[in-house]
Structure formats: structure tokens, C-alpha cells
Design a protein around this motif. Structure first.
Motif, PDB file in Angstrom:
ATOM      1  N   PHE A 144       5.468  -5.057 -27.471  1.00 35.03           N
ATOM      2  CA  PHE A 144       5.654  -5.298 -28.902  1.00 35.03           C
ATOM      3  C   PHE A 144       6.888  -6.159 -29.206  1.00 35.03           C
ATOM      4  N   TYR A 145       7.603  -6.595 -28.191  1.00 37.71           N
ATOM      5  CA  TYR A 145       8.821  -7.362 -28.432  1.00 37.71           C
ATOM      6  C   TYR A 145       8.526  -8.728 -29.051  1.00 37.71           C
ATOM      7  N   THR A 146       7.446  -9.367 -28.645  1.00 34.41           N
ATOM      8  CA  THR A 146       7.124 -10.689 -29.173  1.00 34.41           C
ATOM      9  C   THR A 146       6.325 -10.615 -30.467  1.00 34.41           C
ATOM     10  N   ASP A 147       5.556  -9.556 -30.646  1.00 32.91           N
ATOM     11  CA  ASP A 147       4.784  -9.372 -31.886  1.00 32.91           C
ATOM     12  C   ASP A 147       4.632  -7.877 -32.131  1.00 32.91           C
ATOM     13  N   ALA A 148       5.421  -7.367 -33.056  1.00 34.25           N
ATOM     14  CA  ALA A 148       5.429  -5.923 -33.328  1.00 34.25           C
ATOM     15  C   ALA A 148       4.368  -5.502 -34.324  1.00 34.25           C
ATOM     16  N   ARG A 149       3.678  -6.451 -34.947  1.00 31.89           N
ATOM     17  CA  ARG A 149       2.775  -6.094 -36.038  1.00 31.89           C
ATOM     18  C   ARG A 149       1.647  -5.144 -35.630  1.00 31.89           C
ATOM     19  N   PRO A 150       0.966  -5.345 -34.497  1.00 33.41           N
ATOM     20  CA  PRO A 150      -0.091  -4.386 -34.129  1.00 33.41           C
ATOM     21  C   PRO A 150       0.442  -2.962 -33.957  1.00 33.41           C
TER      22      PRO A 150
END
Length: 252
Positions: free
Chosen positions: A223-229
């Protein structure tokens, strides 16, 4: 960003209108800044509160080489001053164990409710730590983890934090406690080199409430690069409840 006077809690976006709080416990070698953008993807009714590990600036009011038990007690004491709203814990990697132990410590305080929900990611339950991650008891703990965490490779300062956190974690000894009654959700990564879905499922015995395991694509720090999910999953599962506990009025 606002930091509590004792240095333990960072608020990337203080929210006086919040009706719930999410306390975040970063993993080994991580900074609070990794969670600073989370308010952008969470409901405006939720305040994000990030726990600060020793050795970062501004420094919590404790020595960087403090005993593990002292860190747990200090974090629990800081959170106990912010329990007027329903709240949840999120802990990633070794932060999951920190969050678990702080939640247990809060249960020992009279008239202090524990979390309404627990969210842990990418780490074995405490009773399995040394079975699944034997290097946690060795001098190579920081290098073994550092090797697998791509986002910090080659960063000298990050490696120094890993070394500092390693001294803290080598003191940890699991002491069994009563299961929690609140819901417990475990998140995992399909390509995580440290823990499998079967090992994550062993967290089920840590609650008498609702349990869920949700896997995501990617590695240990998925989730470091994209935490949205991940944040969508937390938002969808977080069902705050007062659990019969009287709380102080919501802040104005």
C-alpha cells in the motif's frame, strides 16, 4: 501537521469535526510521513492519528533505546487521553504487534475503552512470530528485513532506523492475553516474503468478534505506492460502536 506535546502522536490533518479516529502504527524503519496523505482518501468524519516510534523527530519523550514495555506503556498512555471518540487501530508489519500490545495495555486501564476495531497487515500473530520469522531473535534482524523492503534500499538513514528498531524488537516476548471482543480484520499481500495467508489466518483466535482476512496483490509494502484500495477496505469494514461505554462528549 500537529504533534502531541509528548511527541507520540502525529496528526497530519487535525479534525475537530471528526466522529471517529484511526490510530496508525508504522512498521519497522518507517516514518509517520508514509501515512500523511491518508486523510485524502478517508471519510472527512475520520481523524488520522499516527504513532511515532523512538528515534524520529520530533522525538517522543523517551530514549531511543528504551525498553519495549516502556514504549507500549507510553503509547497506551498517550492514546488514553484521546478516547472521547470511537477509534480503530491499524498496524502494518511489526506495527501490528505494537498495536496489539497497546490494545492489550489499554484493557488494563480502568474506565478506558479499547479500540472499536482492529486492522493488522502483513504480519504473523504474536504467538507465531518466532516460528514464522526466526531472524527476529538474531542480530541480523534489520538486514534480513531491509533486504526485502525495496522502497528503502540504498537509503542510509532508513537503514539506521531499521537498526534502531531492531534493538527494540529483540526485546519483545509474547505474553498471551484474553481475545478481544471487537472485530478484527487482517490484510495480506499475495507476494509477501514474510508471511503467508495461512499464517495470517491464525489471527482469528485473537477475537471473539467478527474476523476477516483480505488479500491484496503485491509485496510486503503493497500500500506504500497506492493506499486507496487498502483505505477503501478499512472504510468499508469499520463499524464504530460505543460497545456500551460512556465516552466524553465529541470535541467542538
Amino acid at each position: 501537521m500537529f504533534t502531541s506535546p509528548d511527541g507520540w502522536i502525529h496528526y497530519p490533518r487535525p479534525n475537530k469535526r471528526a466522529t471517529t479516529r484511526l490510530f496508525c502504527f508504522p512498521g519497522m524503519g518507517a516514518y509517520t510521513s508514509l501515512y500523511a496523505h491518508w486523510p485524502d482518501f478517508l471519510p472527512t468524519s475520520m481523524e488520522v492519528c499516527i504513532m511515532q516510534l523512538p528515534g524520529r523527530l520530533p522525538e517522543p519523550d523517551i530514549s531511543p533505546d528504551a525498553a519495549f514495555s516502556m514504549v507500549i506503556e507510553a503509547m497506551a498512555e498517550a492514546i488514553s487521553q484521546h478516547q472521547d471518540l470511537p477509534f480503530a487501530f491499524f498496524g502494518h508489519c511489526l506495527g501490528a504487534t505494537l498495536a496489539y500490545e497497546v490494545a492489550q495495555q489499554l484493557r488494563r486501564y480502568n474506565n478506558h475503552p479499547g479500540p472499536d476495531q482492529l486492522f493488522f497487515a502483513c504480519f504473523s500473530p504474536p504467538h507465531m512470530l518466532y516460528e514464522t520469522l526466526p531472524f527476529l531473535q538474531t542480530a541480523s534482524i534489520s538486514s534480513d528485513i531491509f533486504f526485502h523492503v525495496n522502497y528503502v534500499k540504498g537509503q542510509r538513514k532508513a537503514h539506521d532506523l531499521f537498526e534502531l528498531d531492531a534493538m527494540l524488537w529483540q526485546q519483545y516476548r509474547y505474553c498471551p492475553g484474553e481475545p478481544f471482543a471487537c472485530p478484527l480484520t487482517i490484510f495480506g499481500a499475495e507476494l509477501d516474503p514474510f508471511v503467508s495467508a495461512d499464517q495470517l489466518a491464525a489471527w482469528k483466535t485473537y477475537t471473539t468478534g467478527r474476523f476477516a482476512l483480505q488479500m491484496f496483490p503485491g509485496h510486503h509494502c503493497f500500500f506504500y505506492t497506492d493506499a486507496r484500495p487498502l483505505l477503501d477496505a478499512i472504510t468499508g469494514r469499520f463499524q464504530p460502536s460505543l460497545n456500551g461505554v460512556e465516552r466524553e462528549p465529541v470535541r467542538n
